[in-house]
Design an enzyme around this catalytic site. Sequence first.
Site, PDB file in Angstrom:
ATOM      1  N   GLY A  46      47.566 -51.949  81.033  1.00 51.46           N
ATOM      2  CA  GLY A  46      47.021 -50.856  80.226  1.00 51.46           C
ATOM      3  C   GLY A  46      45.508 -50.768  80.310  1.00 51.46           C
ATOM      4  N   CYS A  47      44.851 -51.917  80.281  1.00 50.18           N
ATOM      5  CA  CYS A  47      43.379 -51.938  80.315  1.00 50.18           C
ATOM      6  C   CYS A  47      42.872 -51.499  81.688  1.00 50.18           C
ATOM      7  CB  CYS A  47      42.870 -53.329  79.967  1.00 50.18           C
ATOM      8  SG  CYS A  47      43.354 -53.825  78.289  1.00 50.18           S
ATOM      9  N   THR A  48      43.586 -51.864  82.738  1.00 46.80           N
ATOM     10  CA  THR A  48      43.204 -51.439  84.079  1.00 46.80           C
ATOM     11  C   THR A  48      43.345 -49.922  84.202  1.00 46.80           C
ATOM     12  OG1 THR A  48      43.804 -53.555  85.062  1.00 46.80           O
ATOM     13  CG2 THR A  48      43.760 -51.641  86.535  1.00 46.80           C
ATOM     14  N   SER A  51      40.533 -48.218  82.154  1.00 48.12           N
ATOM     15  CA  SER A  51      39.225 -48.359  82.812  1.00 48.12           C
ATOM     16  C   SER A  51      39.148 -47.486  84.063  1.00 48.12           C
ATOM     17  CB  SER A  51      38.966 -49.827  83.149  1.00 48.12           C
ATOM     18  OG  SER A  51      38.894 -50.590  81.961  1.00 48.12           O
TER      19      SER A  51
END
EC number: 1.11.1.24
Length: 155
Positions: A46-48, A51
Amino acid sequence: MSKELAVGDKAPELGIPDQHGKSVMLKSFKGKQIVLYFYPKDDTPGCTKESCDFRDVESQILRAGGAIVGVSLDGKESHQKFIKKFGLPFPLLSDEDAAISKAYGVYKEKNMYGKKYWGIERSTFVIDPEGNVKAVFRKVKVDGHADEVLTALKA
């Protein structure tokens, strides 16, 4: 526990290191709107995606007078690898003691598979050129979020 930030509130100052160990302050973005996004962990799905979505709309954010800054609890070495792996063109700040995450009200007790722990609740703040909170997104769902932020930035 500090009260949750709301639109119109003065944004808490940063003063934490980026991926190079250089302290970053809100006032260093004078005259720009800041997209300040808090995410749980470098190089996780999710963070990738979040970003990379911000990376992909960065030129539009810059044209709208904005700058992007990411914040997680990860250290600068982790940030350096994450930036290099995904070609992220903006600073990632290391909030290793969670002081800034707490000041923004995004350091929360979480629950995964019955295990409770403290961490960052995915959240984004748009801060106006005077340092006031212009928009708040809490419990962010990644899909479509970069577009929501872009809309708020242009409002």
